[in-house]
Every structure is written in structure tokens, then in C-alpha cells.
Design a protein around this motif. Sequence first.
Motif, PDB file in Angstrom:
ATOM      1  N   ALA A   1      -6.441  24.908  -1.910  1.00  0.00           N
ATOM      2  CA  ALA A   1      -5.051  25.388  -1.870  1.00  0.00           C
ATOM      3  C   ALA A   1      -4.077  24.241  -1.630  1.00  0.00           C
ATOM      4  N   VAL A   2      -4.464  23.320  -0.767  1.00  0.00           N
ATOM      5  CA  VAL A   2      -3.621  22.147  -0.507  1.00  0.00           C
ATOM      6  C   VAL A   2      -3.486  21.297  -1.769  1.00  0.00           C
ATOM      7  N   ARG A   3      -4.591  21.092  -2.459  1.00  0.00           N
ATOM      8  CA  ARG A   3      -4.556  20.297  -3.701  1.00  0.00           C
ATOM      9  C   ARG A   3      -3.603  20.926  -4.716  1.00  0.00           C
ATOM     10  N   ASN A   4      -3.710  22.234  -4.898  1.00  0.00           N
ATOM     11  CA  ASN A   4      -2.865  22.920  -5.880  1.00  0.00           C
ATOM     12  C   ASN A   4      -1.414  22.939  -5.434  1.00  0.00           C
ATOM     13  N   GLY A   5      -1.202  23.116  -4.133  1.00  0.00           N
ATOM     14  CA  GLY A   5       0.159  23.146  -3.608  1.00  0.00           C
ATOM     15  C   GLY A   5       0.889  21.838  -3.817  1.00  0.00           C
ATOM     16  N   ARG A   6       0.185  20.734  -3.648  1.00  0.00           N
ATOM     17  CA  ARG A   6       0.802  19.423  -3.862  1.00  0.00           C
ATOM     18  C   ARG A   6       1.212  19.245  -5.331  1.00  0.00           C
ATOM     19  N   LYS A   7       0.360  19.696  -6.240  1.00  0.00           N
ATOM     20  CA  LYS A   7       0.686  19.565  -7.661  1.00  0.00           C
ATOM     21  C   LYS A   7       1.944  20.355  -8.014  1.00  0.00           C
TER      22      LYS A   7
ATOM     23  N   ASN B   1       0.851  -1.194   0.000  1.00  0.00           N
ATOM     24  CA  ASN B   1       0.000   0.000   0.000  1.00  0.00           C
ATOM     25  C   ASN B   1       0.887   1.244   0.000  1.00  0.00           C
ATOM     26  N   PRO B   2       0.468   2.301  -0.690  1.00  0.00           N
ATOM     27  CA  PRO B   2       1.272   3.528  -0.674  1.00  0.00           C
ATOM     28  C   PRO B   2       1.142   4.235   0.674  1.00  0.00           C
ATOM     29  N   PHE B   3       1.982   5.228   0.888  1.00  0.00           N
ATOM     30  CA  PHE B   3       1.761   6.160   1.993  1.00  0.00           C
ATOM     31  C   PHE B   3       1.575   7.523   1.344  1.00  0.00           C
ATOM     32  N   LEU B   4       0.316   7.947   1.295  1.00  0.00           N
ATOM     33  CA  LEU B   4      -0.064   9.165   0.576  1.00  0.00           C
ATOM     34  C   LEU B   4      -0.219  10.342   1.535  1.00  0.00           C
ATOM     35  N   TYR B   5      -0.299  11.523   0.967  1.00  0.00           N
ATOM     36  CA  TYR B   5      -0.543  12.716   1.782  1.00  0.00           C
ATOM     37  C   TYR B   5      -2.047  12.885   1.951  1.00  0.00           C
ATOM     38  N   PHE B   6      -2.491  13.106   3.203  1.00  0.00           N
ATOM     39  CA  PHE B   6      -3.928  13.220   3.452  1.00  0.00           C
ATOM     40  C   PHE B   6      -4.201  14.284   4.509  1.00  0.00           C
ATOM     41  N   VAL B   7      -5.373  14.934   4.375  1.00  0.00           N
ATOM     42  CA  VAL B   7      -5.842  15.955   5.315  1.00  0.00           C
ATOM     43  C   VAL B   7      -7.348  15.797   5.483  1.00  0.00           C
ATOM     44  N   SER B   8      -7.891  16.483   6.485  1.00  0.00           N
ATOM     45  CA  SER B   8      -9.357  16.524   6.641  1.00  0.00           C
ATOM     46  C   SER B   8      -9.755  17.916   7.121  1.00  0.00           C
ATOM     47  N   HIS B   9      -9.425  18.913   6.290  1.00  0.00           N
ATOM     48  CA  HIS B   9      -9.756  20.299   6.619  1.00  0.00           C
ATOM     49  C   HIS B   9     -11.255  20.553   6.425  1.00  0.00           C
ATOM     50  N   SER B  10     -11.766  21.556   7.118  1.00  0.00           N
ATOM     51  CA  SER B  10     -13.178  21.914   6.964  1.00  0.00           C
ATOM     52  C   SER B  10     -13.368  23.149   6.088  1.00  0.00           C
TER      53      SER B  10
END
Length: 614
Positions: free
Chosen positions: A455-461, A439-448
Motif C-alpha cells: 500500500a505504501v509503494r502504491n501510495g507513493r506512486k 546523495n538523495p533523501f528518499l522516502y523509506f520504511v521498514s514495516h513488517s
Amino acid sequence: MSITREIGAHYSPEKGTLFTVWAPAAEQVDVVLKDNDKIMPLQREAFGYWTGLSEVTGPGALYTFRLDGETERPDPASQHQPDGVHEPSAVVDHTAFAWTDKSWKPLPLEQYIIYELHVGTFSEEGTFQGVIDKLPDLVDLGITAIELMPVAQFPGSRNWGYDGVYPSAVQNSYGGPDGLKELVNACHAAGIAVVLDVVYNHLGPEGNYLNDFGPYFTDKYNTPWGKSLNFDDAHSDHVRNFFIQNALLWLRDYHIDALRLDAVHAILDTGAKHFLQELQEHVEHLEQQLGRHFILIAESDLNDVRVINPMEKGGYGLAAQWSDDFHHAVHALLTGEDSGYYSDFGKLEQLQKALQHGFVYDGLYSEHRKRTFGSDATANPARQFVVCSQNHDQVGNRMLGERLTQLVSDDLLKVAAGLVLLSPFTPMLFMGEEYGEENPFLYFVSHSDKDLVEAVRNGRKEEFSAFAWQGEAPDPQSEETFNKSKLQRSYEHSEKHRQLRDFYKALIKLRKSAPALARPDKTRLHVSADHHTQVLHLIHSGESPYLYTLFNISNQPQKIQLVKEVGADWELVLSSVESRYGGEGMELPQQVQAGQEIELPAASVTVFQSNTIM
């Protein structure tokens, strides 16, 4: 050493709860006690601290601080956020927990075999109790220390931990303060030390209310996370105190053995005494008070020995630091990747240099950085460098979170294991690598906050643009991304994975039992590399029996000559090609002599020992 003062809510059965908060610009600060809706005014003291004692407020009481009769916020030094980052703080009683680790003797750094884990994905439960339940597996493997990725309260229930906004509050979804204490208690009972990852270079964005209280940040510097924390500007004494109190809390009240300090290169401090040195001084003072040893380990990408040199030599005095150069040298060599920072690596000679000296870039020009970089670490003891072939950063900051399992052959996985565990340095494994977790170890968040999520999605790209990775980055906000990152523990039902784990067990057992490895000495290490055969010779000659390890990093069998100058008769003790470790079972000579020519299996680790060295 600067004067510090306790902050937050401190409960004692005899007196009640003393509330203290730093808010230098406020005209009035009150404590709002949520359980009975009482408002208690605080008294202003020197340097903008506000304090007050409530004799009737006890453990579990919910409270906030109200600034100038208007702004109501949780406690910046909160030790528990039972309902999340936006809700009231709770008083914690550190006198009530039934510790059972009085006989625990902290391990010296030389005995650390570290296992880095993320509480949320290490077990199906994703809690401290889930880790406790799996401790027998780690004991069986031979692990002597676990390193917990940050557990400071972050928004939601899914996060790596580096978005924490209450550095002293234990994540509620993991089990809160008592859950962490139960884990430390259980680790010590099992003979395992606990390293906690702490973040003093930035705080996360959601639930970060520090600016409402005081100048915790400065405009002097910018960081990847925005404004820098204020370690050297006006009022910085009290920001430094905020983080020093945090470190002392973990060591004193949670019985943590060592702290891993995240990205210290982003702690920007040009003052005469760097924050890291001041932190080390306070930790040493706590050691004297408690009669117990603590360890500070830095993550630094500076290759600067000042971080780990003793104070009398102008250093900050920290015990150890992570070695990026070692990881990059191993990864680029085994995978052939050459984009991003791997463009500076990929030669066997660089791995040889890392093993001999600690740093590859020790005053050399870095093509990736476009500047001369690093300092000479030759004189620093090997124990001061924590090395790995995988960690949360190097796996999780790949676009698809691939582990080394997805990038190299099973045989090369064993080579990577041998390079880490038979090196003279302090070894660290990343959860699941010991059996080849797929299994991978991916980056994950649960912001509200929807804008923050985008912004997090774009920053990762943007972060991935320097690397030649193909595919679409998984959505960090998706619960599916988090669930994909949980360990499968495939060794429980897969022979291939069990065999790899058995090889790790054998390496760890050898590291613990062989005197030359149990007390490794970089100065008594012979390292040579043959660029043509891609074979690395590693000889530990510090204590008898001496160990001679041959790493064939190529995918072809190689005829090599044993080093003539070292050793007389060598006896085979371990080989990665043994069938019990998933190898082809190729016959190797049981006895060899210095200068003898032998054939090494492709992509293999072969270990000999000798009682005499010429």
C-alpha cells in the motif's frame, strides 16, 4: 484552560510507579507486569481513566495493559518500547538522568539558525550518539539550533518518523530515552538549541492500537491517513489531553527548547477553542512553573495568520510557522519547475512579495488550488516565518529524492543560500545542503506487514502523478533506499564541496554579526525586483551598518543600477564569485555609490554595507 491529567507509567523513587490509562468503554483494566507475570487490577476513575500504584515496580520494568481480561496491548502513552511497537512498554525514570545544562539559557527565536536533520541518516551510526559526534561540525558552521525529524517510536528501524505510533516513546534504535537526553545535554553544552518535530495530526498504521482503548479517532473527517484524530467530537477532551501531555513531556523531561508541529492544517478542530491555542496555553503555564521559555513552530499550508497571531487578536499564539510560499518561490525561480504546486510560482515578483509580506498567496486566486487562498501577513514580524530552500518534505517527496544540488548549478546553490540566510526571516537548512550533498533523501520504511508495504509503494506512486518527474520510484521498504539517503560528508575530501560550505559559513557569520541581520526587521526592508535582468535588490536598513544584497538569478552577467533612494557609499563585504567560494574570482568594485551602474556576475550573490543612508 482545560484540566489535564498525567497518563502512562510515572515512576518516583519514593512511591514506585503510578499507572494511568484512558479506556472509557472497558469494564476492567489490569496492568500485566511482565518481569514477574503479576496482574494488577486498576481502579476506575472519572471520565474512563483507570489508575493504580505499584510500589515495587521500578525503572525498566516491562508491562502491558489488559482490557476486559482479553485484549493485551502496550501503553498508548508509553515512554519506551525497547523491543518495538508490538511488544511491552517499559517504565522510564526521569529523575535519574544527570543533566548538566543548568546554565543553559534558551535562545530567542531571532537567534535561531536551524539545521533540520534525520537521526537515522545524518551519521553512519544512525543514532543520537552519531549526532553528538558531529556537533563540532555544526558549531563550526555556525548553527544555533538543530531540528530533529520525529523520534517517536515507529515500526522497524528505518522510517522518516511520521509513522510513529507511540508519540511519547523515544525510538529504540536511535538510543531510546537516555540517548535523546544525552543529545540535548550535548547540544546545550555546545550552545545549540533543540527543536523536536512532533506529529499530532495522525498516527502511523502499524502498531497503532489506540482504537482498542477509546475513541481516539472520529468519523467526522477524513485525512490523507484515514480517519481523523478526535479533537472536537465526543470524548475529545481526553484525546487533546493525550497530546498536550506529550508536548509537556518533551519540554519538561527532555529539556527540548522548541516543538515543530507537523501539518497543523490536518488537526481538524471546529471547537470554540482550537487545540493549538489550548496547547499554547499549557506550554505558557509550564513556562511559568519552570521559569524557562519554550517555542512552538507550526507547519501549515493554510497561509493563515491566525496560527501565529497573539490570542488577544483572535490567534492561537504560536511563535512561528514554516513558509511554503518562500520555498516554492525560490525553488520554482531557480529550477524552472512548473508542475504540481510549483505551477503557482516562478516569477521574481513573487519572491519579492514573499520577502516583503511573508506570504505570496494572501487572498489571491491559486490556479493550483482552484480557489482564493491565504491571508495578509504584512503586520507579522519576520521572525515568525521559518524559511528554507530545501527541507525533508520538498526533497524527500520528490520521486527520486533529488536535492537542489542535482537541479541547479553550483552558482545558483549559493544564490539559494543567500536568499535564505540573508532574508529577514528565521532561516533553516536541511542536512547536507551546506556543502552540496549529492546523495538523495528518499522516502523509506521498514514495516513488517506485507500488505501495508504494498500500500505504501502504491501510495507513493499516486502522490507523484501531479508532477512531471521521469523514472521509477525507489522501493521505500528496501534497506538500500535508506542507505542511499545517508550523508556522504563530501566536504571532508572535496574542495568544491568545502568551498560551498565555506560560503555558508560566511553567510551565517554575517547574519550573526551584522546588526541589521541579527535583529532583522521586515518593516525596514527595501526589496525591488527587475524582471528583465532577473536581479533582486534587498536592503536591510534597520540598523547600521546597513546591508545591500544583489541577487543575480539569471545565468548571464547583468548591468544594473544601484537604488538611488537608499544609501550613499557602499563597501563590498561578500561575493559568491570569490575564488575561495568556488567562484570565477571576477573583480567587483570595492566601493560603489547610490545610483551607480555596475555589472553583476551571472548567478551570483553580492553584499555591500554602508554606515549611512540618505
